[in-house]
Scaffold this motif. Structure first.
Motif, PDB file in Angstrom:
ATOM      1  N   HIS A 127     -36.355 -71.825  27.743  1.00 25.35           N
ATOM      2  CA  HIS A 127     -37.092 -70.583  27.441  1.00 25.35           C
ATOM      3  C   HIS A 127     -37.871 -70.764  26.147  1.00 25.35           C
ATOM      4  CE1 HIS A 127     -33.627 -70.264  24.763  1.00 25.35           C
ATOM      5  NE2 HIS A 127     -34.368 -69.443  24.020  1.00 25.35           N
ATOM      6  N   ASP A 129     -38.731 -68.334  22.820  1.00 25.01           N
ATOM      7  CA  ASP A 129     -38.346 -67.036  22.262  1.00 25.01           C
ATOM      8  C   ASP A 129     -39.491 -66.025  22.410  1.00 25.01           C
ATOM      9  OD1 ASP A 129     -36.059 -68.427  21.584  1.00 25.01           O
ATOM     10  OD2 ASP A 129     -35.890 -67.485  19.616  1.00 25.01           O
ATOM     11  N   ASN A 140     -38.139 -70.494  14.190  1.00 26.35           N
ATOM     12  CA  ASN A 140     -36.700 -70.512  14.478  1.00 26.35           C
ATOM     13  C   ASN A 140     -35.999 -71.570  13.632  1.00 26.35           C
ATOM     14  OD1 ASN A 140     -37.689 -68.918  16.575  1.00 26.35           O
ATOM     15  ND2 ASN A 140     -36.235 -69.714  18.057  1.00 26.35           N
ATOM     16  N   HIS A 227     -37.187 -74.524  24.756  1.00 29.69           N
ATOM     17  CA  HIS A 227     -35.923 -75.156  24.373  1.00 29.69           C
ATOM     18  C   HIS A 227     -34.796 -74.612  25.237  1.00 29.69           C
ATOM     19  CE1 HIS A 227     -36.327 -71.463  21.969  1.00 29.69           C
ATOM     20  NE2 HIS A 227     -35.018 -71.443  21.857  1.00 29.69           N
TER      21      HIS A 227
END
Ligand SMILES: [Fe+2]
Length: 300
Positions: A127, A129, A140, A227
């Protein structure tokens, strides 16, 4: 091309520009990170008592295990020390504390061999974010609490940095999720019924990139980077911490990663707190983000 910067001495401005271009950064040892790791370890040990936390899953019924995590995780997220240590970490690696806003750190667990992969220990499929209403300028930050291994870590899939994936992000709204699904996490044992954004076409996840800094180290990546959690077959539960930041200058300038396939509504902009005084972003700065990211330039 995805460059991996190791113990980079780039300025934060230059680093963010590289992150928005898809690069990854890894730092091998930051003393303030180690302080956060020690805080987390202390709470984890208290939770599992005499059991080795990485092996406790072998000794506890899964419902009891989930109940322990359901107490541990919010206690960590809201621990007052975290709001001191995150600004310390960010400042240590060159962020301007006046310009940098962070959200609360999450503790994640990834159990081995499919013991618990739902709800409170959700195993993240590939996915971005930004599918979850994160702005395109979110950065992140991810760090391990215990040593990582190639079969017990997270993975990046940088071939999708510029290749869109068909996905269900258009059905996701962060504000709506907060009202409903998040609080049901601890009840999701076995099957997770919460609707999370995911790819709706096959994802070629390998070759992937697995960075394995030691505890005390950290990984930084763009919220637009695809990721996932590597399926854990190591026999040990992984404990990690992640948090997110935005930079006020980038927020105001609408600067960030390109949007290639993220279509959620809502925004996480209201979550970030300034390093210096824990204030939220100015309302006027958040307003352009309220409806979600601008439409992607490409397909997906
Ligand atoms: Fe993520």
């Amino acid at each position: 091309m995805t460059a991996i910067h190791h113990d980079s001495t780039l300025s934060d401005d230059a680093r963010r520009a590289r992150l928005y271009a898809g690069d990854l950064f890894v730092y091998s040892s930051v003393p303030a990170v180690l302080k956060l790791v020690e805080l987390a370890k202390g709470m984890i040990r208290e939770t599992f008592g005499a059991l080795d936390p990485e092996l406790a899953q072998q000794h506890l019924p899964v419902t009891e295990y989930a109940a322990k995590l359901a107490a541990l995780k919010p206690a960590f997220i809201h621990h007052p020390e975290c709001k001191k240590l995150l600004p310390e970490i960010l400042t240590a690696v060159g962020c301007d504390p006046e310009q940098t806003y962070f959200d609360v750190p999450r503790m994640r667990t990834s159990t081995s061999d499919g013991y618990l992969t739902t709800g409170i220990a959700y195993a993240f499929h590939p996915h971005r974010d930004t599918w979850y209403s994160a702005p395109l300028n979110q950065i992140n930050w991810w760090l391990p609490i215990f040593p990582l291994a190639p079969d017990n870590c997270m993975a990046f899939h940088p071939q999708f940095w510029s290749n869109p994936l068909k996905n269900t992000s258009s059905g996701y709204n962060y504000q709506e999720w907060n009202r409903t699904a998040r609080y049901a996490a601890a009840q999701q044992i076995g099957v997770d019924e919460r609707q999370q954004p995911h790819a709706v076409e096959p994802v070629q996840t390998e070759p992937d990139i697995r960075l394995l800094p030691s505890p005390g180290g950290l990984i930084i990546f763009s919220a637009a980077q695809l990721h996932s959690s590597v399926p854990n077959s190591s026999g040990r539960t992984r404990f990690s911490i992640d948090f997110r930041t935005v930079h006020l200058g980038d927020v105001l300038a609408l600067r960030g990663a390109p949007n290639i396939d993220s279509r959620p509504t809502g925004t996480t902009m209201g979550d970030y707190l300034r390093c210096t005084d824990l204030s939220q972003l100015p309302t006027s700065a958040m307003a352009p983000y309220d409806a979600g990211p601008p439409q992607p330039a490409l397909g997906g």
